[in-house]
Design an enzyme around this catalytic site. Sequence first.
Site, PDB file in Angstrom:
ATOM      1  N   ASP A 478       0.837  -1.200   0.000  1.00  0.00           N
ATOM      2  CA  ASP A 478       0.000   0.000   0.000  1.00  0.00           C
ATOM      3  C   ASP A 478       0.877   1.257   0.000  1.00  0.00           C
ATOM      4  O   ASP A 478       2.088   1.208   0.268  1.00  0.00           O
ATOM      5  CB  ASP A 478      -0.884  -0.044   1.257  1.00  0.00           C
ATOM      6  CG  ASP A 478      -2.177   0.741   1.105  1.00  0.00           C
ATOM      7  OD1 ASP A 478      -2.287   1.528   0.152  1.00  0.00           O
ATOM      8  OD2 ASP A 478      -3.063   0.589   1.975  1.00  0.00           O
ATOM      9  N   ASP A 548     -10.480   1.927  -3.332  1.00  0.00           N
ATOM     10  CA  ASP A 548     -11.025   1.594  -2.015  1.00  0.00           C
ATOM     11  C   ASP A 548     -12.543   1.556  -2.056  1.00  0.00           C
ATOM     12  O   ASP A 548     -13.181   1.152  -1.086  1.00  0.00           O
ATOM     13  CB  ASP A 548     -10.606   2.656  -0.991  1.00  0.00           C
ATOM     14  CG  ASP A 548      -9.230   2.362  -0.438  1.00  0.00           C
ATOM     15  OD1 ASP A 548      -8.660   1.313  -0.793  1.00  0.00           O
ATOM     16  OD2 ASP A 548      -8.718   3.175   0.346  1.00  0.00           O
TER      17      ASP A 548
HETATM   18  C1  DGJ Z   1      -5.827   1.856   1.972  1.00  0.00           C
HETATM   19  C2  DGJ Z   1      -6.151   0.620   1.187  1.00  0.00           C
HETATM   20  O1  DGJ Z   1      -6.545   0.933  -0.085  1.00  0.00           O
HETATM   21  C3  DGJ Z   1      -7.180  -0.177   1.962  1.00  0.00           C
HETATM   22  O2  DGJ Z   1      -7.619  -1.278   1.221  1.00  0.00           O
HETATM   23  C4  DGJ Z   1      -6.562  -0.604   3.247  1.00  0.00           C
HETATM   24  O3  DGJ Z   1      -5.504  -1.466   2.997  1.00  0.00           O
HETATM   25  C5  DGJ Z   1      -6.108   0.612   4.019  1.00  0.00           C
HETATM   26  N1  DGJ Z   1      -5.274   1.479   3.232  1.00  0.00           N
HETATM   27  C6  DGJ Z   1      -5.364   0.199   5.255  1.00  0.00           C
HETATM   28  O4  DGJ Z   1      -4.818   1.252   5.901  1.00  0.00           O
END
Ligand code: DGJ
Length: 742
Positions: A478, A548
């Site tokens: 990430d 997300d």
């Molecule tokens: C952003 C990601 O896109 C989410 O899926 C998740 O992993 C969060 N960060 C966790 O902090």
Amino acid sequence: MYIQVTNNGTQFHLTNGRLSYIFHVMKNGQLGHLYYGKALRGREDFSRLQAYHVQTGNSTQLDDDSAFSIESFRQEIPSYGKGDFRSPAISLRMPDGSHVTNFVYKNYEIKEGKPSLPDLPAAYANNKDASTLQIRLVEKRLKLELVLNYTVFHDLPVITRSVSLDNRGLDRIYIERLMSASVDFPEKDFEMVHLAGAWARECHIKTRQLQSGIQSIGSARGASSHHYNPFLALKRFNTTEHTGEVYGFNLVYSGNFLAQAEIDHYDNTRILLGINPFRFEWRLEPDECFHSPEAVMVYSEEGMNGMSQAFHDLYREHLIPKHWQKEIRPILINNWEATYFDFNEEKLLAIAEKAKDVGIELFVLDDGWFGSRNDDTTSLGDWKVNKNKLPKGLKHLAEGVRLRGLKFGLWFEPEMISPKSNLYESHPEWAIKTPGEHPTLSRNQRVLDFTQDEVVQFIYEQMAQIIRETELSYIKWDMNRYITEAYSSGLEADCQDEFYHRYILGVYKLYDRLTKEFPSVLFESCAGGGGRVDPGLLYFAPQVWISDNTDAVERLKIQYGTSMVYPIYSMGSHVSAVPNHQTLRHTPLSMRGDVALFGTFGYELDPGELTAAEQKVIEGQIQKYKQHRALIRDGDFYRLINPFETNETAWMIVSKDKHEALIGFYQVRAMPNWRRQQNVRLAGLERDWEYVVDGQCFYGDELMTIGLPLPEEFNGVNGATAKRSGDYQSHIFYLQLKGKQN
Ligand code: DGJ
């Protein structure tokens, strides 16, 4: 012959029967562009394609030829200062403060296959799949050499380009810009298509007619960004998804980029694509060489779908890690939306156990397993297990998950550091900051200085140790904030504008080491969802968490837009709980599954909260995905109905042999008394073959001209007769060649 050199070695024609790309050495020794588009037959001399007749009162000229004006000629690698006043592809600063360069042709070399690009991701190809032309230009006065690399793929309408600059002189120079691709078209009647958005609404398709002057997209955020994708296309006004010409451009790069179209005063269109020249400068010492990232250029006569399919084929066959080309990607469950930071081993194993029951294959532990992280304010950089939550350790958890029959995967955010962390206490100097400036936080965190090798090395060691100890099968990488106060204490003052590029080289270095050392670990890239959806990262991580936003309705647009460039099997797409956590919308489980089906499938919910009926639905979804996984991985994807224009969406994927296809149809809002009958017109089938779908037989041409009839509930809500009604309906059709049914 894929690369034809004619006219006494002054003209170069790259062709593969699907496209032609032609340029030549001009009278002044510079390279001029002649043609890019539909394949042309070869000929000895293409010079007549140069628009020699244009003359104006004040254009520049050669001493002995007043009609020769590079201001009006199409250029192959336009540079600053000699009379082409449009945006250049290359601009340098010399120690004496001057900027003018004159690169002239020296020689060429043809290579079968495709050389790799040092330190940068790039498409790969063996000798039978591609041929490469390398053109060497020299700047005699400054003793610089410029090599232009062109690779033409034999079976795809694709050319890749990159540029490298070699300093053979005695003085250091500064590169102010070095664009990866520059193409001049002798016309202006195009629409520019690009992908724009923001967090949770990435990759929305934008189209506008080109106007005189400059129109551009780009990023200066330190990542390719949620906001603009490093992709731009020029299409004809009458080009549709299925027919017409389009030129696609995509940069194999994850950092700051610029993609620009400029219409000049003669109605030529210049496309530039490369590292964003804003906040970029590179000091090139004698004997050093700088390589630009690679640009991918696709030419399609088969509309936007034709362009997308060429990108998809290229990325599936020539970009993603070889290990993952044919390997099945596991159906995963990720605990993020199920637990956020609030979990312990028992909770996680309960999720894993339930997940196994419905057929899920991989359990992914997301954020919160390390340091003392219970929310997003601490611990990034401390990649050691959070003993409060997982007192028996990660290895124990991983073994517990494996014992239950699932693989184990883990979330990292390797490039980040929390001010509240052990790492920050021991190495505050590793966090990026401009001296004297208060560092701006974003999601309570700061960015590590990946321009410094020791930082990358430190993170590598922490990650490698966990991969080994825990026998990880999967990593979600990430990256949740952009870069501010860009500056590195490791760089001299006149090299600070190298920062952003060096940062991305550091990211690539870490990816490269980890993926080489652990080739069977599946990496999924993520940057707060789709902040770095680009081919640069696909080279290392064959799938990406594109957003997300897991709401099925929003996902229609995001997946439709992302498919413009990226294969659907590279898009992480998960079914989540309702009300949806991003939009608070309630969509039926069936629709959530039908949307996620067209991607790398997974779940983002607590299976312990499902009713028995929902569990059954999920079992069915998983079986369906497993049944069609190879088709979703390898087939040709077609966009059929555009969610940006209508209340409906449709898309399909057809196997390469055209024997089977999977079609998704989605209707967002129910409409009363809507129509008598609606058909969805399909694409990509064999016209004369007979296909069976839901027990009915159709010829390919019927399905592609008349269409596939939709179930009656899509023809308008009618309380008396509709089997399903209400908002958010979907239907999946599976179509097979007659006689092939199982
Ligand atoms: C952003 C990601 O896109 C989410 O899926 C998740 O992993 C969060 N960060 C966790 O902090």
